[in-house]
Design a protein around this motif. Structure first.
Motif, PDB file in Angstrom:
ATOM      1  N   ALA A 270       0.823  -1.210   0.000  1.00  0.00           N
ATOM      2  CA  ALA A 270       0.000   0.000   0.000  1.00  0.00           C
ATOM      3  C   ALA A 270       0.858   1.261   0.000  1.00  0.00           C
ATOM      4  N   THR A 271       1.954   1.261   0.752  1.00  0.00           N
ATOM      5  CA  THR A 271       2.801   2.448   0.765  1.00  0.00           C
ATOM      6  C   THR A 271       3.466   2.661  -0.590  1.00  0.00           C
ATOM      7  N   ARG A 272       3.720   1.598  -1.296  1.00  0.00           N
ATOM      8  CA  ARG A 272       4.279   1.756  -2.657  1.00  0.00           C
ATOM      9  C   ARG A 272       3.271   2.423  -3.584  1.00  0.00           C
ATOM     10  N   LEU A 273       1.990   2.093  -3.417  1.00  0.00           N
ATOM     11  CA  LEU A 273       0.959   2.752  -4.216  1.00  0.00           C
ATOM     12  C   LEU A 273       0.872   4.232  -3.864  1.00  0.00           C
ATOM     13  N   ILE A 274       1.018   4.561  -2.605  1.00  0.00           N
ATOM     14  CA  ILE A 274       1.004   5.968  -2.189  1.00  0.00           C
ATOM     15  C   ILE A 274       2.155   6.716  -2.858  1.00  0.00           C
ATOM     16  N   LYS A 275       3.341   6.108  -2.903  1.00  0.00           N
ATOM     17  CA  LYS A 275       4.486   6.746  -3.552  1.00  0.00           C
ATOM     18  C   LYS A 275       4.231   6.944  -5.045  1.00  0.00           C
ATOM     19  N   GLU A 276       3.622   5.942  -5.681  1.00  0.00           N
ATOM     20  CA  GLU A 276       3.305   6.058  -7.109  1.00  0.00           C
ATOM     21  C   GLU A 276       2.278   7.168  -7.351  1.00  0.00           C
ATOM     22  N   SER A 277       1.314   7.296  -6.450  1.00  0.00           N
ATOM     23  CA  SER A 277       0.293   8.330  -6.616  1.00  0.00           C
ATOM     24  C   SER A 277       0.904   9.717  -6.499  1.00  0.00           C
ATOM     25  N   ALA A 278       1.924   9.863  -5.655  1.00  0.00           N
ATOM     26  CA  ALA A 278       2.595  11.156  -5.514  1.00  0.00           C
ATOM     27  C   ALA A 278       3.280  11.541  -6.823  1.00  0.00           C
ATOM     28  N   LYS A 279       3.830  10.548  -7.524  1.00  0.00           N
ATOM     29  CA  LYS A 279       4.458  10.817  -8.820  1.00  0.00           C
ATOM     30  C   LYS A 279       3.430  11.277  -9.850  1.00  0.00           C
ATOM     31  N   ALA A 280       2.184  10.812  -9.683  1.00  0.00           N
ATOM     32  CA  ALA A 280       1.110  11.191 -10.604  1.00  0.00           C
ATOM     33  C   ALA A 280       0.380  12.447 -10.125  1.00  0.00           C
ATOM     34  N   ASP A 281       0.980  13.159  -9.180  1.00  0.00           N
ATOM     35  CA  ASP A 281       0.453  14.415  -8.653  1.00  0.00           C
ATOM     36  C   ASP A 281      -0.864  14.249  -7.894  1.00  0.00           C
ATOM     37  N   HIS A 282      -1.018  13.141  -7.211  1.00  0.00           N
ATOM     38  CA  HIS A 282      -2.154  12.938  -6.310  1.00  0.00           C
ATOM     39  C   HIS A 282      -1.608  13.071  -4.886  1.00  0.00           C
ATOM     40  N   SER A 283      -1.318  14.294  -4.492  1.00  0.00           N
ATOM     41  CA  SER A 283      -0.612  14.516  -3.231  1.00  0.00           C
ATOM     42  C   SER A 283      -1.423  14.167  -1.991  1.00  0.00           C
ATOM     43  N   GLU A 284      -2.733  14.093  -2.097  1.00  0.00           N
ATOM     44  CA  GLU A 284      -3.554  13.771  -0.925  1.00  0.00           C
ATOM     45  C   GLU A 284      -4.060  12.335  -0.956  1.00  0.00           C
ATOM     46  N   PHE A 285      -3.561  11.530  -1.855  1.00  0.00           N
ATOM     47  CA  PHE A 285      -4.003  10.145  -2.034  1.00  0.00           C
ATOM     48  C   PHE A 285      -3.744   9.328  -0.768  1.00  0.00           C
ATOM     49  N   THR A 286      -4.795   8.677  -0.265  1.00  0.00           N
ATOM     50  CA  THR A 286      -4.713   7.878   0.956  1.00  0.00           C
ATOM     51  C   THR A 286      -5.079   6.434   0.635  1.00  0.00           C
ATOM     52  N   VAL A 287      -4.376   5.505   1.245  1.00  0.00           N
ATOM     53  CA  VAL A 287      -4.718   4.094   1.087  1.00  0.00           C
ATOM     54  C   VAL A 287      -5.219   3.572   2.429  1.00  0.00           C
ATOM     55  N   THR A 288      -6.367   2.906   2.377  1.00  0.00           N
ATOM     56  CA  THR A 288      -6.978   2.322   3.559  1.00  0.00           C
ATOM     57  C   THR A 288      -6.659   0.839   3.603  1.00  0.00           C
ATOM     58  N   ILE A 289      -6.199   0.394   4.774  1.00  0.00           N
ATOM     59  CA  ILE A 289      -5.784  -0.989   4.952  1.00  0.00           C
ATOM     60  C   ILE A 289      -6.612  -1.613   6.062  1.00  0.00           C
ATOM     61  N   HIS A 290      -7.157  -2.781   5.806  1.00  0.00           N
ATOM     62  CA  HIS A 290      -7.916  -3.500   6.826  1.00  0.00           C
ATOM     63  C   HIS A 290      -6.946  -4.185   7.777  1.00  0.00           C
ATOM     64  N   VAL A 291      -7.282  -4.126   9.051  1.00  0.00           N
ATOM     65  CA  VAL A 291      -6.442  -4.713  10.085  1.00  0.00           C
ATOM     66  C   VAL A 291      -7.306  -5.611  10.958  1.00  0.00           C
ATOM     67  N   SER A 292      -6.872  -6.814  11.149  1.00  0.00           N
ATOM     68  CA  SER A 292      -7.543  -7.736  12.053  1.00  0.00           C
ATOM     69  C   SER A 292      -7.194  -7.363  13.492  1.00  0.00           C
ATOM     70  N   VAL A 293      -8.152  -7.494  14.387  1.00  0.00           N
ATOM     71  CA  VAL A 293      -7.880  -7.219  15.797  1.00  0.00           C
ATOM     72  C   VAL A 293      -6.705  -8.065  16.281  1.00  0.00           C
ATOM     73  N   ARG A 294      -6.562  -9.244  15.736  1.00  0.00           N
ATOM     74  CA  ARG A 294      -5.448 -10.118  16.160  1.00  0.00           C
ATOM     75  C   ARG A 294      -4.090  -9.581  15.746  1.00  0.00           C
ATOM     76  N   GLN A 295      -4.058  -8.634  14.827  1.00  0.00           N
ATOM     77  CA  GLN A 295      -2.792  -8.017  14.444  1.00  0.00           C
ATOM     78  C   GLN A 295      -2.342  -6.981  15.465  1.00  0.00           C
TER      79      GLN A 295
END
Length: 189
Positions: free
Chosen positions: A80-105
């Motif tokens: 997901a962080t790699r996608l955020i970096k790619e979005s910055a290159k495409a001038d999407h400076s506010e691009f956010t990625v949402t990640i699901h997290v299990s309570v067990r994590q």
């Protein structure tokens, strides 16, 4: 047959991470204010060599039981962080990625591990959102709140996913102090 399939998947799941069979699908999130792409929700899939695409509901509980969920979580966050970096290159400076997290994590090291990955990938923490999946009973909302506090302080957004489906109560919701909740469809119906 179900037991046989489960045993087969257990063996395969151990190798799925190493064989890079886990993939992320991204569902776009559009800003209602601007109509522009604002982010994406990262949805994990298992591209099984024999069975094809396996949905997370079919293998995440298994990964939790087998103790593989932390490794899968780290893979998901790195991707997901790699996608955020790619979005910055495409001038999407506010691009956010949402990640699901299990309570067990949400172990004692969860926030530290996440922040290390975010920093090593060089993305602003404010561009990462976590949705805690209400999949197992939460024994101590205060303990969970303390475990996610460093993420919130760093600027990550925290939401509760599928609220009213599992075991989380409104009283515990206040203790957790999340940025948002996503109501489960069954609750709305």
């Amino acid at each position: 047959q179900e037991l046989k399939r489960r045993m087969s998947l257990e063996g395969d799941l151990r190798q799925a991470i190493q064989q890079r069979e886990l993939v992320l699908d991204y569902h776009p999130q559009i800003s209602l204010k601007t109509g522009m792409l604002a982010g994406a929700a990262a949805l994990l899939r298992w591209n099984h060599p024999k069975e094809g695409i396996i949905a997370p509901g079919d293998f995440i509980p298994l990964a939790e039981e087998m103790g593989l969920i932390a490794d899968i979580g780290r893979f998901t966050l790195r991707s997901a962080t790699r996608l955020i970096k790619e979005s910055a290159k495409a001038d999407h400076s506010e691009f956010t990625v949402t990640i699901h997290v299990s309570v067990r994590q949400l172990t004692e090291n969860f926030a530290r591990d996440c922040l290390e990955i975010i920093e090593s990938e060089g993305v602003p923490a404010g561009r990462v959102a976590f949705e805690i999946t209400e999949s197992i009973p939460i024994d101590s909302a205060n303990e969970i709140a303390e475990r996610i506090r460093p993420l919130r302080e760093a600027g990550c957004s925290i939401s509760l996913h599928d609220f009213a489906k599992g075991f989380f109560s409104l009283a515990n919701l206040r203790k957790l102090s999340v940025d948002g909740i996503k109501l489960d469809k069954a609750f709305i119906d």
